[in-house]
Motif scaffolding. Structure first.
Motif, PDB file in Angstrom:
ATOM      1  N   THR A  66       0.806  -1.221   0.000  1.00 43.08           N
ATOM      2  CA  THR A  66       0.000   0.000   0.000  1.00 43.08           C
ATOM      3  C   THR A  66       0.836   1.266   0.000  1.00 43.08           C
ATOM      4  OG1 THR A  66      -0.148  -0.063   2.420  1.00 43.08           O
ATOM      5  CG2 THR A  66      -1.884  -1.183   1.180  1.00 43.08           C
ATOM      6  N   SER A  67       2.100   1.173   0.406  1.00 48.31           N
ATOM      7  CA  SER A  67       2.941   2.378   0.482  1.00 48.31           C
ATOM      8  C   SER A  67       3.200   2.987  -0.888  1.00 48.31           C
ATOM      9  CB  SER A  67       4.268   2.048   1.157  1.00 48.31           C
ATOM     10  OG  SER A  67       4.979   1.069   0.410  1.00 48.31           O
ATOM     11  N   ILE A 119      -7.321   4.087   6.771  1.00 48.13           N
ATOM     12  CA  ILE A 119      -7.230   5.060   7.858  1.00 48.13           C
ATOM     13  C   ILE A 119      -5.830   5.136   8.455  1.00 48.13           C
ATOM     14  CG2 ILE A 119      -7.878   3.538   9.782  1.00 48.13           C
ATOM     15  CD1 ILE A 119      -9.752   5.829  10.714  1.00 48.13           C
ATOM     16  N   HIS A 120      -5.071   4.056   8.417  1.00 49.55           N
ATOM     17  CA  HIS A 120      -3.713   4.073   8.956  1.00 49.55           C
ATOM     18  C   HIS A 120      -2.643   3.962   7.869  1.00 49.55           C
ATOM     19  CE1 HIS A 120      -5.048   4.236  13.044  1.00 49.55           C
ATOM     20  NE2 HIS A 120      -5.755   3.125  12.918  1.00 49.55           N
ATOM     21  N   TRP A 121      -3.031   4.148   6.630  1.00 49.08           N
ATOM     22  CA  TRP A 121      -2.037   4.251   5.574  1.00 49.08           C
ATOM     23  C   TRP A 121      -1.359   5.622   5.686  1.00 49.08           C
ATOM     24  CZ3 TRP A 121      -5.119   2.282   0.664  1.00 49.08           C
ATOM     25  CH2 TRP A 121      -5.427   0.929   0.849  1.00 49.08           C
ATOM     26  N   PRO A 122      -0.087   5.718   5.400  1.00 47.14           N
ATOM     27  CA  PRO A 122       0.603   7.012   5.545  1.00 47.14           C
ATOM     28  C   PRO A 122       0.007   8.106   4.665  1.00 47.14           C
ATOM     29  CG  PRO A 122       1.994   5.393   4.417  1.00 47.14           C
ATOM     30  CD  PRO A 122       0.843   4.643   4.984  1.00 47.14           C
ATOM     31  N   GLN A 123      -0.552   7.711   3.511  1.00 45.20           N
ATOM     32  CA  GLN A 123      -1.127   8.718   2.608  1.00 45.20           C
ATOM     33  C   GLN A 123      -2.272   9.484   3.271  1.00 45.20           C
ATOM     34  OE1 GLN A 123      -0.626   5.499   2.000  1.00 45.20           O
ATOM     35  NE2 GLN A 123      -0.088   5.073  -0.136  1.00 45.20           N
ATOM     36  N   ALA A 124      -3.018   8.799   4.169  1.00 47.32           N
ATOM     37  CA  ALA A 124      -4.188   9.421   4.787  1.00 47.32           C
ATOM     38  C   ALA A 124      -3.804  10.510   5.778  1.00 47.32           C
ATOM     39  CB  ALA A 124      -5.038   8.359   5.474  1.00 47.32           C
ATOM     40  N   LEU A 171      -7.285  13.449   6.192  1.00 46.39           N
ATOM     41  CA  LEU A 171      -8.222  12.356   5.964  1.00 46.39           C
ATOM     42  C   LEU A 171      -8.226  11.371   7.131  1.00 46.39           C
ATOM     43  CD1 LEU A 171     -10.202  10.913   4.066  1.00 46.39           C
ATOM     44  CD2 LEU A 171      -8.232   9.815   2.963  1.00 46.39           C
ATOM     45  N   ALA A 172      -7.052  11.034   7.650  1.00 44.70           N
ATOM     46  CA  ALA A 172      -6.969  10.079   8.755  1.00 44.70           C
ATOM     47  C   ALA A 172      -7.683  10.610   9.991  1.00 44.70           C
ATOM     48  CB  ALA A 172      -5.511   9.764   9.076  1.00 44.70           C
ATOM     49  N   GLU A 173      -7.538  11.893  10.276  1.00 44.55           N
ATOM     50  CA  GLU A 173      -8.187  12.475  11.450  1.00 44.55           C
ATOM     51  C   GLU A 173      -9.708  12.459  11.297  1.00 44.55           C
ATOM     52  OE1 GLU A 173      -4.961  15.726  13.073  1.00 44.55           O
ATOM     53  OE2 GLU A 173      -5.979  16.138  11.166  1.00 44.55           O
ATOM     54  N   ILE A 174     -10.183  12.722  10.098  1.00 45.30           N
ATOM     55  CA  ILE A 174     -11.624  12.680   9.857  1.00 45.30           C
ATOM     56  C   ILE A 174     -12.132  11.257  10.039  1.00 45.30           C
ATOM     57  CG2 ILE A 174     -13.451  13.072   8.159  1.00 45.30           C
ATOM     58  CD1 ILE A 174     -11.615  15.215   6.903  1.00 45.30           C
ATOM     59  N   GLY A 175     -11.400  10.289   9.490  1.00 46.61           N
ATOM     60  CA  GLY A 175     -11.798   8.894   9.649  1.00 46.61           C
ATOM     61  C   GLY A 175     -11.822   8.457  11.098  1.00 46.61           C
ATOM     62  N   GLU A 176     -10.854   8.915  11.878  1.00 44.27           N
ATOM     63  CA  GLU A 176     -10.820   8.581  13.309  1.00 44.27           C
ATOM     64  C   GLU A 176     -12.033   9.148  14.028  1.00 44.27           C
ATOM     65  OE1 GLU A 176      -8.944   6.725  15.049  1.00 44.27           O
ATOM     66  OE2 GLU A 176      -7.022   6.465  14.062  1.00 44.27           O
ATOM     67  N   MET A 177     -12.451  10.345  13.658  1.00 43.79           N
ATOM     68  CA  MET A 177     -13.603  10.952  14.305  1.00 43.79           C
ATOM     69  C   MET A 177     -14.892  10.173  14.027  1.00 43.79           C
ATOM     70  SD  MET A 177     -13.077  15.071  13.901  1.00 43.79           S
ATOM     71  CE  MET A 177     -14.416  15.390  15.042  1.00 43.79           C
ATOM     72  N   MET A 178     -14.939   9.476  12.906  1.00 45.91           N
ATOM     73  CA  MET A 178     -16.146   8.743  12.534  1.00 45.91           C
ATOM     74  C   MET A 178     -16.158   7.317  13.065  1.00 45.91           C
ATOM     75  SD  MET A 178     -16.352   9.992   8.546  1.00 45.91           S
ATOM     76  CE  MET A 178     -17.982   9.310   8.230  1.00 45.91           C
TER      77      MET A 178
END
Length: 620
Positions: free
Chosen positions: A293-294, A358-363, A419-426
């Motif tokens: 995925t990287s 959600i935990h991919w570095p791109q996010a 994006l990762a922070e938004i995903g964590e909030m959901m």
């Protein structure tokens, strides 16, 4: 609008193709691709067992005359049945039903014994005629792309030449590859009545009628196909690369029709008409579970993530992210990502999403200027109007979820969240085996409590004490909580939100040191006891996910889909019970309360990054 869509478990199943009582005159208009005569409409009525009948409606027709026509075709009284169109129970007026719309005929709720007939046609009636319409007809969806229409024509030509589709053995539902005249797979077809739990499921996962709660209680049996199309329509300008998708009426003998409650298949093969989703087949090299995925492009991950957030995708795992090499260089060359399988998006209540990325570095990389511009231009209310036009069978509760999630995305991106922070909030946290509401669900709970403050004591003062709210794990009914709002199928111990670790207390201290913008000065802060639910680490949920594709039809990598776990859904916030006025007030409060939640999420991220840089202290 009334909701009477639940119907009892079937004891019999459909047995064959339904005749289409359409006049020859109407067929001629259809073959020429012309609209029906003024005042006439054609609808496709699907029974709760999956049978499909085409009906021509005159201007004078109403729900009662339609039921009488169905009674003739079904050879069974239909007075004790309901004709529904999405949320709407059609008691008389049919003006809201547009041409080529699929309707659902269900039994009214009463106990059915093994001797009670189901809504299926008699075999004698089936032999009286054959469906003379095309093998594939696109339903509604006036914005359907020319590519989809051409694909349907290519498939029809192949079928006329005897090139048959192929059933896919993997997955939980009925999935079929349809081909062109060269024998190449060009489309994947998923009949709505062959979904998991649906009456004609070919894999033995039967037991429910169309319109009943499915694998996820917030996604009904027979309605994942609508969501596949909705995801494509919402992917404006192909931003996330969703393959072209349409809702169709399609006929072929390969489709499955069960004979009994255990899902036994009929031996003879006859022509069967189905309502199904049709999606372009995408040739690819891997899926995301088979590729590092990287090396995925940041923009591709962001674009798919933006779509997943908007539609609250509850099943974005690596198996439904296809990978296609662009330069033909090994595993680490340039690649393209194609998202598929969106049948579990747009639930009727806020659900716990699953975001593989959600935990991919791109996010964790900030959005680009182009992405921020795209997000800023999104209009959830305009999107809802578009879906009401093109897919009017999508329920209003799902549209409200779309509005909430799009507002979250727009406000969070403007605030500076990645994006990762938004995903964590959901995403919900699981503690001691119990799900706790996500950060966004906590915001919604607070917004709902503020609506009722005029009629009841402030809920925040209630939550500040030692009151414990405990809900039955097996609860099947909606529960009204002391907060004055409804918790559907809720099962959480909110008393546990009082429990915080020393580490969480440090994070709470960090949050309190964050300056809140002036525009939030008049906004009441989230209840402290509810705030503590925002602090948990959620990464454990994503460390090992058994997901792969359940219904995609693409070759399996040996993974199981999230659907196969059949999770018992928890609903903390119900949206459908609010009036239009309450919904408007709720959205205002929701948007106000988002800002302190964003500040807290930023503080949590900063705290996590600080600990990662400094490491943990040694203890002797």
């Amino acid at each position: 609008m009334s909701r009477k869509l639940n119907s009892p478990i079937q004891t019999q199943m459909a047995v064959s193709l339904l005749k289409s009582p359409l006049t020859g005159e109407f067929h001629e208009f259809n073959k020429m691709g012309m609209k029906p005569p003024v005042g006439r409409r054609r609808v496709f009525v699907q029974t709760e067992t999956g049978c499909v009948l085409g009906l021509e409606l005159d201007r004078s027709d109403n729900a009662h005359t339609v039921k009488r026509k169905l009674q003739v075709a079904l050879n069974f009284p239909t007075e004790e049945s309901s004709l529904t169109f999405g949320d709407l129970v059609l008691n008389n007026d049919l003006t809201s039903v547009r041409n080529d719309s699929p309707l659902l005929l269900t039994r009214n709720n009463f106990h059915r014994s093994s001797s009670t007939p189901c809504l299926s046609p008699m075999r004698a009636d089936l032999q009286q005629g054959r469906d003379e319409t095309s093998s594939i007809e696109i339903l509604g969806n006036s914005v359907c792309s020319s590519f989809v229409r051409q694909m349907a024509k290519d498939i029809t030509k192949a079928l006329k030449r005897g090139i048959d589709p192929v059933a896919v053995n993997s997955g939980l539902g009925g999935v079929y590859f349809f081909k062109n005249i060269r024998g190449d797979s060009v489309a994947i077809v998923k009949p709505t009545d062959e979904e998991p739990f649906a009456p004609n499921n070919p894999k033995g996962f039967v037991g429910k009628a169309l319109g009943q709660p499915g694998l996820k209680r917030s996604v009904r049996v027979g309605e994942t196909g609508y969501r596949e199309v909705a995801a494509y329509l919402l992917d404006k300008d192909g931003f996330a690369n969703v393959p072209p998708t349409a809702l169709v009426k399609i006929s072929h003998s390969i489709f499955n029709v069960n004979n009994g409650v255990k899902g036994s298949k009929r031996m003879e093969k006859v022509l069967v008409s189905k309502i199904a989703s049709l999606q372009q087949f995408i040739s690819h090299d891997y899926d995301a579970s088979e590729h590092g995925t990287s090396s995925f492009p940041v923009s591709a991950v962001h674009r798919i993530g933006i779509l997943d957030v908007r539609i609250l995708n509850t099943d974005r795992h690596s198996g439904n992210l296809l990978v296609r090499k662009l330069d033909g260089v090994g595993m680490f060359g340039q690649v393209e990502l194609i998202p598929i399988d969106h049948g579990l998006c747009l639930p009727e209540t806020l659900e716990d999403p699953y975001f593989e990325w959600i935990h991919w570095p791109q996010a964790s990389i900030p959005f680009s200027e182009d992405e921020l511009k795209y997000i800023a231009n999104l209009d959830p209310f305009e999107d809802c109007e578009m879906l009401r036009r093109e897919l009017p069978m999508v329920r209003e509760a799902s549209l409200r979820v779309l509005v909430l999630c799009t507002i979250l995305l727009k406000e969070a991106a403007a605030y500076g969240l990645c994006l990762a922070e938004i995903g964590e909030m959901m995403t919900r946290e699981v503690r001691a085996g119990d799900e706790e509401p996500s950060e966004i669900e906590v915001v919604c709970l607070e917004a709902r409590s503020l609506i009722g403050e005029k009629e009841a004591e402030s809920p925040r003062s209630d939550l500040g004490g030692d009151v414990e709210f405990q809900f039955d794990l097996d609860c099947e009914e909606n529960i009204t909580s002391p907060l004055g709002f409804t918790l559907g199928n809720a099962r959480c111990h909110l008393s546990k939100v009082e429990e915080t670790t020393e580490e969480e207390e440090e994070e709470e201290k960090e949050v309190n040191e964050i300056a809140i913008p002036e525009k939030m000065g008049a906004v009441s802060k989230l209840s402290m006891s509810l705030k503590s639910t925002l602090l948990g680490e959620k990464s454990q949920k994503y460390q090992k996910h058994p997901g792969a594709r359940a219904e995609s039809g693409y070759a399996s990598s040996g993974h199981r889909s999230a659907e196969e776990q059949i999770p018992a859904s928890t609903s903390f916030v119900k949206l459908s019970d609010m009036s239009e006025e309450e919904w408007k007030i709720f959205l205002e409060k929701y948007q106000e309360l988002l800002y302190p939640a964003f500040a807290k999420r930023k503080a949590i991220t900063l705290g996590q990054n600080l600990r990662q840089r400094l490491g943990t202290s040694c203890q002797f």
